[in-house]
Design a protein around this motif. Structure first.
Motif, mmCIF file in Angstrom:
data_model
loop_
_atom_site.group_PDB
_atom_site.id
_atom_site.type_symbol
_atom_site.label_atom_id
_atom_site.label_comp_id
_atom_site.label_asym_id
_atom_site.label_seq_id
_atom_site.Cartn_x
_atom_site.Cartn_y
_atom_site.Cartn_z
ATOM 1 N N LEU A 117 3.517 -4.717 2.830
ATOM 2 C CA LEU A 117 4.951 -4.488 2.632
ATOM 3 C C LEU A 117 5.379 -3.237 3.396
ATOM 4 C CD1 LEU A 117 7.524 -5.266 0.913
ATOM 5 C CD2 LEU A 117 6.701 -3.591 -0.758
ATOM 6 N N ASP A 118 6.528 -3.345 4.045
ATOM 7 C CA ASP A 118 7.082 -2.193 4.756
ATOM 8 C C ASP A 118 7.421 -1.089 3.746
ATOM 9 O OD1 ASP A 118 8.637 -0.384 6.259
ATOM 10 O OD2 ASP A 118 9.315 -2.002 7.575
ATOM 11 N N ARG A 119 7.001 0.125 4.059
ATOM 12 C CA ARG A 119 7.264 1.252 3.141
ATOM 13 C C ARG A 119 8.742 1.445 2.830
ATOM 14 N NH1 ARG A 119 3.389 6.152 5.280
ATOM 15 N NH2 ARG A 119 1.440 5.080 4.801
ATOM 16 N N LYS A 120 9.553 1.184 3.825
ATOM 17 C CA LYS A 120 11.000 1.399 3.655
ATOM 18 C C LYS A 120 11.567 0.553 2.521
ATOM 19 C CE LYS A 120 12.675 0.406 7.733
ATOM 20 N NZ LYS A 120 11.598 0.049 8.688
ATOM 21 N N ASN A 121 10.904 -0.564 2.255
ATOM 22 C CA ASN A 121 11.437 -1.485 1.244
ATOM 23 C C ASN A 121 10.904 -1.221 -0.160
ATOM 24 O OD1 ASN A 121 12.767 -2.714 3.337
ATOM 25 N ND2 ASN A 121 11.146 -4.238 3.673
ATOM 26 N N MET A 122 10.023 -0.252 -0.293
ATOM 27 C CA MET A 122 9.442 -0.008 -1.614
ATOM 28 C C MET A 122 10.497 0.612 -2.542
ATOM 29 S SD MET A 122 5.634 1.327 -0.566
ATOM 30 C CE MET A 122 4.553 0.269 0.414
ATOM 31 N N VAL A 136 0.874 -1.173 0.000
ATOM 32 C CA VAL A 136 0.000 0.000 0.000
ATOM 33 C C VAL A 136 0.915 1.228 0.000
ATOM 34 C CG1 VAL A 136 -1.945 1.167 1.082
ATOM 35 C CG2 VAL A 136 -1.664 -1.309 1.381
ATOM 36 N N VAL A 137 1.015 1.849 -1.156
ATOM 37 C CA VAL A 137 1.961 2.953 -1.334
ATOM 38 C C VAL A 137 1.380 4.228 -0.725
ATOM 39 C CG1 VAL A 137 3.216 4.305 -3.071
ATOM 40 C CG2 VAL A 137 2.718 1.880 -3.487
ATOM 41 N N PRO A 138 2.210 5.021 -0.017
ATOM 42 C CA PRO A 138 1.705 6.296 0.514
ATOM 43 C C PRO A 138 1.002 7.091 -0.585
ATOM 44 C CG PRO A 138 3.928 5.891 1.298
ATOM 45 C CD PRO A 138 3.609 4.786 0.329
#
Lengths: 182, 434
Positions: free
Chosen positions: B72-77, B40-42
């Motif tokens: 999914l962790d945002r940091k890994n996008m 889920v992308v910001p």
């Protein structure tokens, strides 16, 4: 009324030494509701004989007073059976109530925290009614007794052990008047 | 979607102002074996001021809480697309994300927010869901939950229940006779909690009307119990019964016209049905044992209830046409407070195990009589089924405090909603709101 009182005391508690019972003077029509309710202990010299009533306010013996102080009656889990050891105290409550139709009590039924809330409400009611049934059987007018069940909503002890639960599985006699049993 | 939200805005605006309570937070304690990977992308936002809510975070939290998704962790996008043309599928395939949610937020001239969102199936590179809604800052959480509902439904094939509400009771005990009881209303994720009724006397047994607009509950105001109905939006209250003795356990009929409840006016706890339109009261059970905790079967033709007529509390069913009573539980010495799943095939109930405090949530298949125990905590009580049947919320204990917890109907997913203050109990999950 007070005569009945004396008779009952002898009948119910043969093992108790009966001292300080009211004289027959108590049956005089001059004894109003408010007098009985609002502290016969203070100004009721005319109502009680002196025989042993050192506190000047009693129609109960000292031993009976100890018993009437017991207002909490405990039950096993998921049970509304009265314990035989509570009969003596309940008998004195019956005596107090039967001797004065103006004395009103509420009997609260409570449970421990185990089990469901609404089942416990019904169980608490059975406990309160078990006490009521006993008192009525002993001569108390049903109209003198109200019952209310709080189920597990008003625990007296907090925690999650049998020693705590045991205290919470209870029926409690709550007199309406402050001079109850005096 | 837009009209739905307009209705929501209106109903929220109607909510009477009540003191705010600390929201419940959620801690996931056990997830599914093979959760679906979703990114889920910001959401994109070009405005100058900070957004009132992080929509993507609300969606990710909802999905994670269901236990069926692993966001999914945002940091890994590797990229942060906000428009469909920006999406590079390879970025998400590499990370193992099966699904992708993106969105963008713009501001309208009247200072409201316009949210556009898309759900992608990464493997077959297709948009499988999308929507656009406009709303004020006060409905941003609602918009987030709607997006979560869409994702849940598209991926699992079952309707999402993120846009629903819960009712629950809190008790702050100062002493035996000095306790503050509060009936609370909150989002299904515990946010935006509001007190809708409070009393120094016990408050219990909240039950939703099928249209989710009213709640029935028991209040001991004035020193003895009565059954009340309250309009959630207006706060308007009505006393339904206040007979001598018990007035307990209200449960709304599926058509919303009747309340099943428990009275002891004839000397003993029995089940009654009160017709809310005509006022007519009908006695359903007549037994010297305890009969309580009625709940309607989905067809409205029979009730399940708890009775100790067999010597210990068990679940029975009574046919409302002929008052025929049938016992449903046989396993164990204590089965109580059944709630029925919407398919009418199984019940959730409280089951006592071996230990003194072993009260657990269990599911009974009515037909086979098979009992599945879902929880292993202590003193579990008051299970309530989400309207999609996927999760159950219930009351349990942690430390010395009553808290709410939830478990999936298959027992695989568990989470807790710890509170910061007082005992939390008796959760009731709302029906779908529309």
């Amino acid at each position: 009324m007070q005569l009945m009182n004396i008779g009952k005391a002898f009948l119910l508690a043969s093992s108790l030494v009966v001292v300080g019972c009211s004289s027959t003077g108590g049956t005089s029509t001059g004894e109003t509701d408010s007098a009985t309710k609002a502290g016969s202990g203070v100004d009721s010299g005319s109502m009680t004989s002196a025989a042993g009533a050192t506190d000047g306010m009693s129609s109960l013996t000292m031993d009976e007073k100890t018993l009437v102080d017991q207002k909490v009656f405990l039950f096993p889990f998921d049970s509304s059976n009265l314990a035989a050891e509570d009969y003596n105290a309940l008998d004195i409550h019956a005596k107090v109530l039967a001797s004065d139709m103006n004395q009103m009590i509420t009997i609260e039924g409570h449970t421990d925290e185990r089990g469901t809330r609404e089942y416990n409400l019904a169980l608490g009611e059975r406990r309160a009614k078990a006490v009521k049934r006993y008192l009525v059987m002993k001569g108390v007018a049903p109209g003198q007794i109200e019952t209310v069940s709080y189920g597990k909503e008003r625990p007296v002890a907090e925690g999650h052990s049998e020693s705590v639960w045991k205290q919470n599985r209870r029926a409690v006699i709550v007199p309406a008047a402050a001079n109850y049993g005096n | 979607m837009i009209t739905r939200l307009t209705g929501l805005v209106l109903s929220l605006a109607l909510l009477v102002a009540m003191p705010l309570r600390a929201d419940l937070t959620i801690e996931i304690t056990q997830g599914a074996d093979n959760p679906v990977s979703v990114a889920v992308v910001p959401f994109g936002w070009g405005g100058a001021s900070a957004l009132p809510e992080d929509l993507a975070q609300i969606v990710a939290d909802d999905l994670e809480r269901s236990g069926l998704f692993a966001p999914l962790d945002r940091k890994n996008m590797l990229s942060l697309p906000t428009r469909t043309s920006d999406v590079v599928y390879r970025d998400w395939r590499i990370l193992g994300s099966d699904y992708l949610v993106i969105g963008s937020i713009g501001q309208t001239e009247d200072q409201r927010f316009r949210v556009e969102y898309y759900l992608f199936n990464v493997l077959n590179q297709q948009v499988i869901g999308q929507g656009a809604v406009t709303g004020g800052a006060d409905v941003m959480r609602d918009i987030g939950h709607r997006i979560s509902d869409l994702v849940y439904e598209k991926v699992t094939g079952r309707r999402g229940a993120f846009s629903t509400r819960i009712l629950y009771v809190t008790a702050d005990r100062h002493s035996t006779y000095n306790t503050d009881f509060r009936l609370n209303y909150a989002d299904a994720d515990g946010h935006r909690a509001k007190v809708i009724f409070q009393s120094k006397e016990p408050v219990l047994s909240p039950s939703w009307s099928p249209d989710a607009k009213k709640v029935s509950y028991v209040s001991f105001e004035g020193g003895r119990p009565g059954v009340y109905v309250q309009n959630i939006a207006t706060g308007e209250r009505e006393q339904i019964t206040r007979f001598p003795g018990l007035n307990s356990a209200p449960a709304w009929s599926p058509d919303g016209n009747k309340l099943a409840l428990v009275l002891s006016k004839s000397g003993n706890a029995d089940i009654y049905v009160k017709n809310l339109k005509s006022g007519q009261l009908t006695q359903i059970t007549r037994h010297y044992a305890i009969d309580t905790e009625p709940f309607w079967m989905p067809d409205g033709k029979s009730l399940v209830f708890t009775s100790n007529r067999g010597g210990s509390p068990q679940i029975y069913r009574v046919d409302l046409e002929n008052n025929w009573v049938e016992r449903l539980t046989f396993e164990g010495r204590y089965n109580a407070r059944a709630r029925v799943f919407d398919d009418g095939k199984s019940l959730v109930l409280v089951h006592k195990g071996e230990g003194a405090a072993d009260f657990n949530i269990a599911v009974l298949e009515i037909e086979s009589g098979r009992l599945r125990i879902l929880t292993s905590t202590l003193l579990d009580d008051s299970p309530s089924v989400a309207p999609n049947g996927d999760m159950l919320i219930y009351a349990t204990h942690k430390g010395n405090r009553g808290i709410l917890a939830a478990v999936s109907a298959d027992g695989k997913v568990k989470f807790e909603l710890p509170s910061t203050k007082g005992d939390v109990r008796e959760p009731a999950w709302s029906p779908f709101l529309n």
